[in-house]
Design an enzyme around this catalytic site. Structure first.
Site, short mmCIF file in Angstrom:
data_model
loop_
_atom_site.label_atom_id
_atom_site.label_comp_id
_atom_site.label_asym_id
_atom_site.label_seq_id
_atom_site.Cartn_x
_atom_site.Cartn_y
_atom_site.Cartn_z
N ASP A 88 0.83 -1.19 0.00
CA ASP A 88 0.00 0.00 0.00
C ASP A 88 0.87 1.25 0.00
O ASP A 88 1.93 1.29 0.65
CB ASP A 88 -0.90 -0.02 1.24
CG ASP A 88 -1.97 1.06 1.19
OD1 ASP A 88 -2.85 0.96 0.33
OD2 ASP A 88 -1.91 1.99 2.03
N GLU A 115 1.10 -0.40 -5.04
CA GLU A 115 0.14 0.67 -5.28
C GLU A 115 0.91 1.96 -5.56
O GLU A 115 1.46 2.58 -4.65
CB GLU A 115 -0.77 0.87 -4.08
CG GLU A 115 -1.85 1.92 -4.35
CD GLU A 115 -2.47 2.51 -3.09
OE1 GLU A 115 -3.62 2.97 -3.17
OE2 GLU A 115 -1.80 2.54 -2.04
#
Length: 353
Positions: A88, A115
């Site tokens: 993330d 990400e």
């Protein structure tokens, strides 16, 4: 880390913005010096990677102590059997720091997808992270929404020529936990667009697709239902959970994706801009009708003659199909096949009856 000044963790421990007793102290974070230590200039890589994103305290990932803490935690997950990780906010951690952390893990060769939100422009790009594993291609998510809601799915042809991430490095998806709540495709999308977008994502040869499976929500901050306990039932969800990975169309297309492998794109055809069909060599064929009217046509495939189970509408069970049965002629044709509006047909070598 946390984006609030203080609170209580899920296990009951208390913390403040820069102090997590027994884990991190104030010395383990960046303080970049901007107002509130927040990112002010997204074109400045230093700010993006040392200032705070949405008030989230930014770990000093160049620190040996921080790296050791992250490695120990990740090794625990590996011991539990985890073989892949979605990183993330990877854009906010320098590539070199991540390489240092990864090489310290007890097991190498794991799957990583990063990400890196990038829609174009200056600053850090998604391409900067290719060497770390797959990188999530957010321009794909935007185009999928625009194509299926804007009545022009024909524009999806030729994704590899758009100047995005190379297909072998791109992780693509229709929705994730953020995008589904901010105006993109979701289980709430009308006219079956969410399922049809997955038909495309799992059949068109660009990137490695991910299927997001979540739960119902009324607003962007809603948490998980049913006491955070995920429940599925048959080919659907239960107790507020959607379980999209079990939907007949999506699970069937996962089988399609696995079966066609690296077979190339063949026999592309279209009706209007909202109706497309194409093959994957001798391995599969898919028809997507995003229009409200039925699409009737004789389609040309490279599949061997025979009867096939349409994996969009059902499952193969022995020599029978719980959905539609599709006949391929001796010349590879789907003769005068009618595909209902807002629907699809997908057949592959493994669904031959």
């Amino acid at each position: 880390m946390a984006g609030i000044d203080s609170g209580t963790g899920s296990a009951g421990s208390s913390f403040t913005h820069y102090n997590y007793p027994g884990v991190y102290t104030t010395d383990d974070f960046h303080y970049c010096g901007t107002p509130g230590n927040d990112i002010q200039n997204w074109s400045d890589p230093t700010q993006v990677q040392t200032c705070e994103l949405a008030n989230l305290a930014d770990l000093k990932t160049e620190s040996a102590k921080v790296q050791a803490t992250l490695v120990a935690y990740t090794n625990q997950l590996i011991d539990f059997g985890v073989v892949g990780f979605r990183v993330d906010a990877s854009k906010h951690i320098p590539v070199d720091h991540q390489k240092q952390i990864i090489k310290q893990l007890k097991k190498q060769g794991l799957y990583y997808t990063h990400e890196v939100v990038y829609e174009g422009g200056a600053g850090i790009t998604s391409g900067d992270y290719i060497g770390l594993g797959d990188v999530q291609e957010f321009r794909y998510v935007t185009l999928m929404r625009d194509a299926f809601t804007g009545n022009n799915i024909a524009q999806l042809k030729g994704l590899s020529s758009k100047g995005w991430l190379p297909s072998g490095n791109a992780n693509v998806f229709v929705a994730n936990h953020d995008r589904e709540r901010s105006g993109y495709l979701s289980y709430k999308s009308g006219n079956n667009q969410y399922a049809l977008a997955h038909v495309f994502s799992l059949s068109y040869p660009y990137g490695t697709p991910t299927v997001f499976s979540g739960y119902t929500f009324a607003n962007s901050d809603d948490g998980a239902p049913n006491g955070n306990y995920g429940t599925c039932s048959g080919n659907a969800g239960a107790n507020g959970w959607q379980c999209q990975h079990r939907w007949t169309a999506i699970s069937g297309m996962v089988g399609f994706y696995n079966k066609v492998g690296s077979a190339g794109l063949t026999n592309w055809t279209q009706g209007n801009n909202n109706q497309i069909a194409y093959g994957r060599g001798t391995a599969g064929y898919v028809i997507i009708n995003n229009d409200s009217a039925a699409w009737t046509k004789t389609f040309t495939t490279q599949l061997p003659a025979g009867k096939y189970c349409d994996v969009y509408s059902g499952n193969k069970s022995g020599t029978k199909c719980t959905g539609k049965t599709i006949t391929v002629s001796s010349t590879g044709k789907l003769t005068n096949l009618s595909v209902a509006g807002h629907s699809a047909v997908a057949i592959h070598s493994g669904s031959k009856l």
